[in-house]
Design an enzyme around this catalytic site. Structure first.
Site, short mmCIF file in Angstrom:
data_model
loop_
_atom_site.label_atom_id
_atom_site.label_comp_id
_atom_site.label_asym_id
_atom_site.label_seq_id
_atom_site.Cartn_x
_atom_site.Cartn_y
_atom_site.Cartn_z
N CYS B 163 0.81 -1.23 0.00
CA CYS B 163 0.00 0.00 0.00
C CYS B 163 0.84 1.27 0.00
CB CYS B 163 -0.95 -0.03 1.18
SG CYS B 163 -2.00 -1.50 1.11
N HIS B 303 -2.03 8.64 5.60
CA HIS B 303 -2.34 7.31 5.08
C HIS B 303 -3.73 6.90 5.60
CE1 HIS B 303 -1.52 3.47 3.28
NE2 HIS B 303 -1.72 2.83 4.41
N THR B 307 -8.34 2.05 10.04
CA THR B 307 -8.12 0.89 10.93
C THR B 307 -7.87 1.40 12.35
OG1 THR B 307 -5.75 0.84 10.45
CG2 THR B 307 -7.16 -0.60 9.13
N PRO B 308 -8.26 0.59 13.36
CA PRO B 308 -8.11 1.05 14.74
C PRO B 308 -6.67 1.43 15.10
CG PRO B 308 -9.59 -0.84 14.66
CD PRO B 308 -9.02 -0.67 13.27
N GLU B 314 -0.26 6.82 13.25
CA GLU B 314 0.13 7.92 12.36
C GLU B 314 0.11 9.27 13.11
OE1 GLU B 314 -1.93 7.96 8.63
OE2 GLU B 314 -0.50 9.39 7.77
N LYS B 335 -8.96 8.70 1.89
CA LYS B 335 -9.61 7.37 1.93
C LYS B 335 -11.00 7.41 2.56
CE LYS B 335 -5.28 4.72 2.08
NZ LYS B 335 -4.26 5.74 2.44
N HIS B 340 -9.64 2.49 0.15
CA HIS B 340 -8.19 2.28 0.10
C HIS B 340 -7.81 1.66 -1.24
CE1 HIS B 340 -4.16 1.47 1.01
NE2 HIS B 340 -4.28 0.88 2.18
N PHE B 400 1.96 -3.19 3.92
CA PHE B 400 2.35 -4.48 4.47
C PHE B 400 3.80 -4.74 4.09
CE2 PHE B 400 -2.22 -6.39 4.23
CZ PHE B 400 -2.54 -5.75 5.41
#
Lengths: 82, 412
Positions: B163, B303, B307-308, B314, B335, B340, B400
């Site tokens: 990503c 980014h 997500t939790p 960030e 996003k 995404h 990832f």
């Protein structure tokens, strides 16, 4: 049995679908490579589509002999009658 | 530092919110979501039934025969590149092909071609595997096809980092120009992974949101109710050009790319470092390489995938690197509207950052009804003006494998 013209018409539709050549340009005297600009990978797609459409087998070794639309139509006619 | 200056002179995109740059930018400023129900029968097979589906099908833009020889990811890349190339004016005054390059990855590659051909092999036999399958599915197919379109005979590359890929494309393009290997590099990223297998795989990782109800409300970065990302698809392309080349032809310049920072967490193959240390090092490195100080940064396109963990990390890295200067930075998450785009995300968000710098306005983050108390950022929830005068902005992307890429853009 399909007539020569019926086979040519169906083949022209396949060549149009695969390579975008106007179906009317796909005439018996036309060379796939020199006149219709069908490259070798597209030719494989045409052959496989013909096998399904006409219920025939076109061996890889035979493909190099199918230089013109007429060659292909004649091969398909023979294969169907054989 | 006397590095060659690199300018952005052309932009193109096809995204979940618009089929080109003007429609995409208008949608982002208006806070319009591109997330919608999957328009495919296979949605019945999987629990997640929404995505950021492309606004304009590429087959409406590309010739039919051209399109059927390209994976969907390459179709997106080509549509975006055609717009960017025209926008730059280089279609009318082509650069030296040997001085022209491409840096345009995808995160996953031609997965729809790969799986479609596997279906054909399994159901109908080997004879039905397309002779075009390999040139369609190979990971460098988008870059190579864009290279054919712009006649690039310099480096044509696909720097893959999940990503973070799109942002890495931008960073690599800057490097190639500064190393003297090209005058013009077409950069960006693309992705077309809205298919039951990747969606099942991301779902099994617990990465995708399982929220039901209004699809446009599901992607909600930094909100207390966020529970995962929404998959999107599309591509964005930027034309990068050396200052000398751009000035010589009187090119319109959107912004300058000042530099980039690339690091890896080396923490886990999929989980981000919970304290965001690798991302912080990427931001610090981007500032150093760009000869910028923290107080120059006035905007960050985060980014922020919804997500939790990632959204909190960030925020931590922004504070760790910018210190007190973080208070004057307007942050946003594209996003929240597009979902995404994986390998396309960094490219689309670079494009959004460039336009924010150029027009001096930051698009909003939508669906931020209640900010997570663990996040202390000035997040735009409506369009926010950026100051007059010189300033810089960052685009962050993480992938990832632990990849972190921050790219710094600035007003010209």
């Amino acid at each position: 049995m399909a007539t020569t013209e019926e086979i040519r018409t169906d083949l022209a539709d396949i060549v149009n679908e695969v390579a975008g050549i106007p179906a009317d340009d796909v005439q018996l005297d036309k060379s796939f490579v020199d006149d219709l600009d069908v490259d070798s990978l597209s030719m494989v797609e045409v052959v496989v589509a013909c096998e399904e459409k006409f219920d025939v087998k076109i061996p890889d070794d035979e493909v190099k002999n199918l230089k013109t639309v007429g060659d292909a139509v004649a091969f398909i006619e023979r294969a169907q009658n054989g | 530092m006397s590095a060659t200056r690199v300018f952005v002179t052309g932009l193109g995109t096809t995204s979940p919110v618009g089929g080109d740059v003007p429609s995409t930018w208008a949608a982002l400023l208006a806070g319009r979501s591109g997330v919608r129900p999957l328009p495919y029968d296979w949605a019945d097979q999987i629990p997640v039934k929404i995505a950021g589906v492309i606004d304009t099908e590429p087959t409406e833009v590309l010739e039919r025969v051209k399109a059927r020889r390209l994976d969907r990811s390459t179709q997106f890349a080509l549509v975006a590149a055609m717009e960017a190339w025209k926008d730059s004016g280089l279609d009318e005054s082509p650069p030296d092909p040997e001085r022209t390059g491409v840096a345009l990855p995808s995160g996953i590659g031609g997965v729809q071609t790969l799986l479609g051909n596997y279906d054909a092999l399994r159901d109908k036999g080997y004879r039905r595997v397309s002779p075009l399958a390999v040139p369609m599915l190979m990971p460098n197919a988008p870059a190579a096809n864009v290279g054919l379109y712009v006649h690039a005979k310099g480096p044509v590359q696909s720097p893959v980092s999940a990503c973070a890929s799109g942002n890495e494309g931008v960073a690599l393009g800057v490097d190639q120009i500064r190393l003297g290997r090209a005058d013009v590099v077409v950069v960006g990223g693309t992705e077309a992974a809205i298919h039951p297998l990747p969606m099942a795989a991301f779902g099994q990782m617990m990465a995708l949101s399982k929220k039901e109800g209004d699809p446009t409300k599901v992607s909600r970065p930094w909100d207390v109710a966020r529970d995962g990302f929404v998959l999107g698809e599309g591509a964005a392309v930027l034309v990068l050009e050396s200052e000398e080349h751009a000035r010589a032809r009187g090119a319109r310049v959107y912004a300058e790319v000042k530099g980039a920072g690339l690091t890896d967490d080396s923490h886990d193959i999929a989980q981000p470092d919970p304290e965001g240390r690798g991302g912080a090092r990427a931001i610090a490195r981007a500032l150093l390489e760009s000869d910028l100080s923290a107080s120059d940064i006035r905007h960050i396109n985060a980014h922020a995938t919804s997500t939790p963990q990632g959204d909190i990390a960030e925020g931590l890295m922004i504070h760790a690197t910018l210190g007190g200067a973080a208070d004057q930075v307007v942050v946003t998450s594209t996003k929240s509207m597009t979902g995404h785009l994986l390998g396309g995300a960094g490219a689309l968000e670079s494009l959004a950052t460039v336009l924010a710098v150029h027009h001096r306005i930051v698009p909003p983050t939508i669906n931020l009804d209640e900010v997570d108390p663990a996040v202390d950022l000035d997040i735009a929830t409506k369009p926010r003006d950026l100051p007059a005068g010189d300033f810089a902005a960052l685009n962050n992307s993480f992938g990832f494998g632990g990849s972190n890429v921050a790219v710094a853009f600035a007003t010209v």
